[in-house]
Design a protein around this motif. Structure first.
Motif, short mmCIF file in Angstrom:
data_model
loop_
_atom_site.label_atom_id
_atom_site.label_comp_id
_atom_site.label_asym_id
_atom_site.label_seq_id
_atom_site.Cartn_x
_atom_site.Cartn_y
_atom_site.Cartn_z
N SER A 75 0.84 -1.21 0.00
CA SER A 75 0.00 0.00 0.00
C SER A 75 0.87 1.25 0.00
N LYS A 90 -4.61 2.58 2.34
CA LYS A 90 -4.42 2.60 3.79
C LYS A 90 -3.23 1.73 4.18
N THR A 104 -4.47 -4.42 4.79
CA THR A 104 -5.32 -4.49 3.60
C THR A 104 -6.01 -5.85 3.57
N ASP A 131 -4.33 -2.88 -5.23
CA ASP A 131 -3.68 -3.20 -3.95
C ASP A 131 -4.33 -4.47 -3.40
MG LIG Z 1 -1.70 -2.99 2.49
#
Ligand SMILES: [Mg+2]
Ligand SMILES: Nc1nc2c(ncn2[C@@H]2O[C@H](COP(=O)(O)OP(=O)(O)OP(=O)(O)O)[C@@H](O)[C@H]2O)c(=O)[nH]1
Length: 190
Positions: free
Chosen positions: A37, A51, A59, A75
């Protein structure tokens, strides 16, 4: 390649929900906490777009970001997170696999991120092999190179490359913004 717009499109838990995306996709995969991320935020220059957290397992979804109205950055959750139950770990792997190995989705590139300081783990090697078996076009980033002493960086990257079957390995730091041009060139061409 200049990234001048980036927006969150959606987060899903099943790759089937992103089979019909309009533009090419570049996906980011790697162990939990390796900096997937953070890399997206550094590339897009939008802090907080994806985030991040100092705790692994941040995540949990397949998060899709539209870039320059032309392609997507995707992501993914991280694999190999030890501090969750077996069932939960399997659920995370199912989310990853439903996207990465979905025959109806062929990513333009899959960026496999490993930790330059830790080196490639068994699970990184398994992921690389699975990606290659599925015919994915892989780019390997050795992130957190800032944690390796300057004088050791070349030897570190050479060793990682050797372990990863001689694949191209780009030294990178999402935090210190090292290797940005190299990855952009590798993924998108000049
Ligand atoms: Mg992540
Ligand atoms: N030193 C250093 N730390 C980094 C770098 N990139 C990311 N980090 C740190 O690593 C931690 C994890 O970053 P994330 O970007 O959330 O990692 P992730 O791979 O998305 O993690 P999951 O979503 O949990 O799988 C954070 O504390 C980041 O600040 C880097 O290049 N150097």
């Amino acid at each position: 390649m200049n990234i001048n717009s980036a927006q969150f499109i959606k987060g899903v838990t099943d790759g089937r929900e992103v089979e019909n995306l309009e533009f090419p996709q570049v996906a980011f995969i790697g162990r939990s906490n390796v900096g997937k991320s953070s890399t997206i935020n550094t590339l897009t220059k939008v802090k907080g777009l994806a985030k991040t957290s100092s705790f692994p397992g941040r995540t949990r979804q397949i998060n899709v970001f539209l870039i320059n109205n032309k392609f997507y950055l995707v992501d993914l959750p991280g694999y190999g997170y030890a501090k969750v139950s077996k069932v939960e770990r399997q659920q995370i792997e199912d989310v990853i696999n439903s996207y990465l190995f979905n025959p109806l989705i062929v990513q333009k590139k899959v960026v496999l991120i490993i930790d330059a300081y830790v080196g490639p783990t068994e699970s990184d090697l398994e992921m690389l092999d699975a990606l290659l078996e599925h015919g994915r076009s892989v780019v390997i980033l050795a992130n957190k190179i800032d944690k390796v002493k300057k004088s050791h960086q070349k030897a570190t990257i050479d060793k990682i490359r050797e372990t990863l079957h001689g694949q191209l390995v780009i030294p990178f730091s999402a935090e210190e913004k090292i290797g940005l041009n190299e990855i952009l060139n590798e993924v998108f061409g000049a």
